[in-house]
Design a protein around this motif. Sequence first.
Motif, short mmCIF file in Angstrom:
data_model
loop_
_atom_site.label_atom_id
_atom_site.label_comp_id
_atom_site.label_asym_id
_atom_site.label_seq_id
_atom_site.Cartn_x
_atom_site.Cartn_y
_atom_site.Cartn_z
N THR A 1 0.55 -1.34 0.28
CA THR A 1 -0.16 -0.01 -0.33
C THR A 1 0.95 1.24 -0.41
O THR A 1 0.27 2.48 -0.70
CB THR A 1 -0.90 0.16 1.01
OG1 THR A 1 0.04 0.14 2.72
CG2 THR A 1 -2.03 -1.28 0.99
N TYR B 1 0.51 4.78 -1.83
CA TYR B 1 0.62 6.57 -1.33
C TYR B 1 2.05 7.34 -1.57
O TYR B 1 1.73 8.42 -2.29
CB TYR B 1 1.05 6.53 0.04
CG TYR B 1 -0.79 6.07 0.48
CD1 TYR B 1 -1.25 7.22 0.88
CD2 TYR B 1 -0.24 4.44 1.24
CE1 TYR B 1 -2.32 7.13 1.84
CE2 TYR B 1 -1.87 4.99 1.85
CZ TYR B 1 -2.79 6.01 2.10
OH TYR B 1 -4.01 5.24 3.19
N ARG C 1 10.61 4.33 -5.82
CA ARG C 1 11.21 4.08 -4.60
C ARG C 1 12.48 5.46 -4.49
O ARG C 1 13.93 5.08 -3.87
CB ARG C 1 11.79 2.57 -5.35
CG ARG C 1 11.28 1.97 -5.79
CD ARG C 1 10.73 1.33 -4.01
NE ARG C 1 9.23 0.60 -4.74
CZ ARG C 1 8.26 0.64 -3.29
NH1 ARG C 1 8.76 1.22 -1.35
NH2 ARG C 1 7.74 0.13 -3.82
N ALA D 1 4.51 11.00 -0.16
CA ALA D 1 3.46 9.93 -0.18
C ALA D 1 2.85 10.24 1.13
O ALA D 1 1.59 10.43 1.55
CB ALA D 1 4.16 8.56 -0.02
N SER D 2 4.32 11.07 2.54
CA SER D 2 3.72 11.48 4.12
C SER D 2 2.29 12.06 3.92
O SER D 2 1.66 12.31 4.50
CB SER D 2 5.11 11.04 5.25
OG SER D 2 4.77 10.82 6.05
N ALA E 1 -0.32 11.19 2.95
CA ALA E 1 -1.22 9.70 3.09
C ALA E 1 -1.56 11.12 5.03
O ALA E 1 -2.58 10.58 5.19
CB ALA E 1 -0.16 9.50 3.66
N ARG F 1 -6.78 9.24 1.42
CA ARG F 1 -6.87 7.76 2.77
C ARG F 1 -8.30 7.28 2.42
O ARG F 1 -7.94 5.97 2.35
CB ARG F 1 -6.83 8.39 4.30
CG ARG F 1 -5.38 8.98 4.76
CD ARG F 1 -5.02 8.68 5.85
NE ARG F 1 -4.74 7.04 6.32
CZ ARG F 1 -3.28 6.58 6.40
NH1 ARG F 1 -2.22 7.57 5.72
NH2 ARG F 1 -2.35 5.19 6.15
N GLY G 1 1.46 -2.06 5.58
CA GLY G 1 1.70 -0.49 5.36
C GLY G 1 1.33 0.21 6.81
O GLY G 1 2.43 -0.72 7.56
N ARG G 2 0.92 0.96 7.49
CA ARG G 2 0.58 2.12 8.43
C ARG G 2 -0.34 1.03 9.04
O ARG G 2 -0.22 1.46 10.13
CB ARG G 2 0.77 3.55 8.05
CG ARG G 2 2.08 3.62 7.56
CD ARG G 2 3.54 3.05 7.79
NE ARG G 2 4.83 4.07 7.56
CZ ARG G 2 5.81 3.35 6.60
NH1 ARG G 2 5.03 2.43 6.06
NH2 ARG G 2 6.49 4.39 6.13
N ASP G 3 -1.31 0.91 8.63
CA ASP G 3 -2.49 0.96 8.94
C ASP G 3 -3.73 0.10 8.13
O ASP G 3 -4.55 -0.37 8.38
CB ASP G 3 -3.67 2.38 8.64
CG ASP G 3 -3.62 2.85 6.70
OD1 ASP G 3 -3.14 1.84 6.29
OD2 ASP G 3 -5.35 2.98 6.70
N ARG H 1 17.48 0.54 4.81
CA ARG H 1 17.17 1.53 3.34
C ARG H 1 17.84 1.74 2.79
O ARG H 1 17.80 1.41 1.43
CB ARG H 1 16.25 2.90 4.20
CG ARG H 1 14.88 3.48 3.54
CD ARG H 1 13.87 2.83 2.77
NE ARG H 1 12.82 2.49 2.74
CZ ARG H 1 11.80 2.55 3.06
NH1 ARG H 1 11.27 3.64 3.17
NH2 ARG H 1 10.57 1.57 2.65
N ARG I 1 9.89 11.38 8.95
CA ARG I 1 8.46 10.43 8.15
C ARG I 1 7.70 9.78 9.41
O ARG I 1 6.30 10.15 9.31
CB ARG I 1 8.50 9.87 7.13
CG ARG I 1 8.33 9.57 5.40
CD ARG I 1 8.51 9.26 4.46
NE ARG I 1 9.36 7.93 4.05
CZ ARG I 1 9.13 7.01 4.22
NH1 ARG I 1 7.57 6.68 4.02
NH2 ARG I 1 9.98 5.91 3.32
N ASP J 1 3.59 10.53 10.32
CA ASP J 1 3.28 8.88 9.87
C ASP J 1 2.07 8.64 11.32
O ASP J 1 1.21 8.59 11.31
CB ASP J 1 3.84 7.89 9.60
CG ASP J 1 4.18 8.31 7.73
OD1 ASP J 1 3.84 9.06 7.60
OD2 ASP J 1 4.63 7.34 7.59
N ARG K 1 -0.79 12.42 12.48
CA ARG K 1 -1.34 12.61 11.98
C ARG K 1 -2.58 12.28 12.47
O ARG K 1 -2.70 11.00 13.25
CB ARG K 1 -1.07 12.27 10.12
CG ARG K 1 -0.99 10.63 10.39
CD ARG K 1 -1.45 9.44 9.16
NE ARG K 1 -1.69 8.38 8.83
CZ ARG K 1 -1.31 7.75 7.70
NH1 ARG K 1 0.00 8.70 6.87
NH2 ARG K 1 -1.09 6.90 8.81
#
Length: 228
Positions: free
Chosen positions: A35, A39, A89, A97-98, A101, A107, A128-130, A156, A176, A180, A183
């Motif tokens: 996901t 984003y 990437r 994206a952040s 998002a 969202r 993802g995150r959620d 990374r 980031r 994230d 928010r």
Amino acid sequence: MQRSFIIAVDGPGGVGKSTVSKKIARKLGGLYVDTGAMYRAFGLAMRDAGVNPDDDDALTEFCSNLDIIYRADENGIFINGLDYSEKIRTEEAGGLASKAAAKSIVRRTLVAYQRTFGNDGIIVVMEGRDIGTVVYPEADIKFFLDADAEVRALRRLKEGRDGLGVKDMKKALAARDRQDSTRKDSPLTRGDDAIYIDSTNCDIDEVITLFMTHIKKRLPRERTAPLD
Ligand code: DC
């Protein structure tokens, strides 16, 4: 329409979610859904279209005409007919994206698309995150993968696309993570029902073994065929 078996994988940036999720999906004969790629592509597409994320009307208009296609088999991501698969990437794309998002309309739009993967009667590994908290609160199994900030920056960097040093990568990831996690809409949080895995001192094979041990306990018998 048959419910998919959903494996939710959440966690901060650079923790190795993609590598682990891809391998798990392959082992299970399931579908890998990234996901973050959606984003990232959204952030780039928004910028390419000249849409200011702080202009609510422009953003809503952009979201209402969004044509998004994620091709799991080839890691492809297309928005409004443009191919963003390679461009996503970079830390720049991550930053855009952040920012995107954090907007509820973005969202809502992407979550609606992500939910379409839940009705195909397949095994889905979505990261993802959620995912476990918002996209699939009813997921069959939920993981929260974590690691120390230094280790995440090094992981990374190993992907080797940015040309940043460890210090700058650590800073970019920290910024980031802050965005994230703070928010208002669907912040990155570890749900109470997620299995927490700290991978700071584990290599990838150890992490996968841990994941598989948990997954095997929950997979219904008829889904176990592709397991080795
Ligand atoms: O996982 P990633 O680094 O590719 O994600 C890029 C950004 O997208 C990340 O900073 C936060 C956002 N994101 C999100 O808010 N919710 C998701 N489910 C996936 C990513």
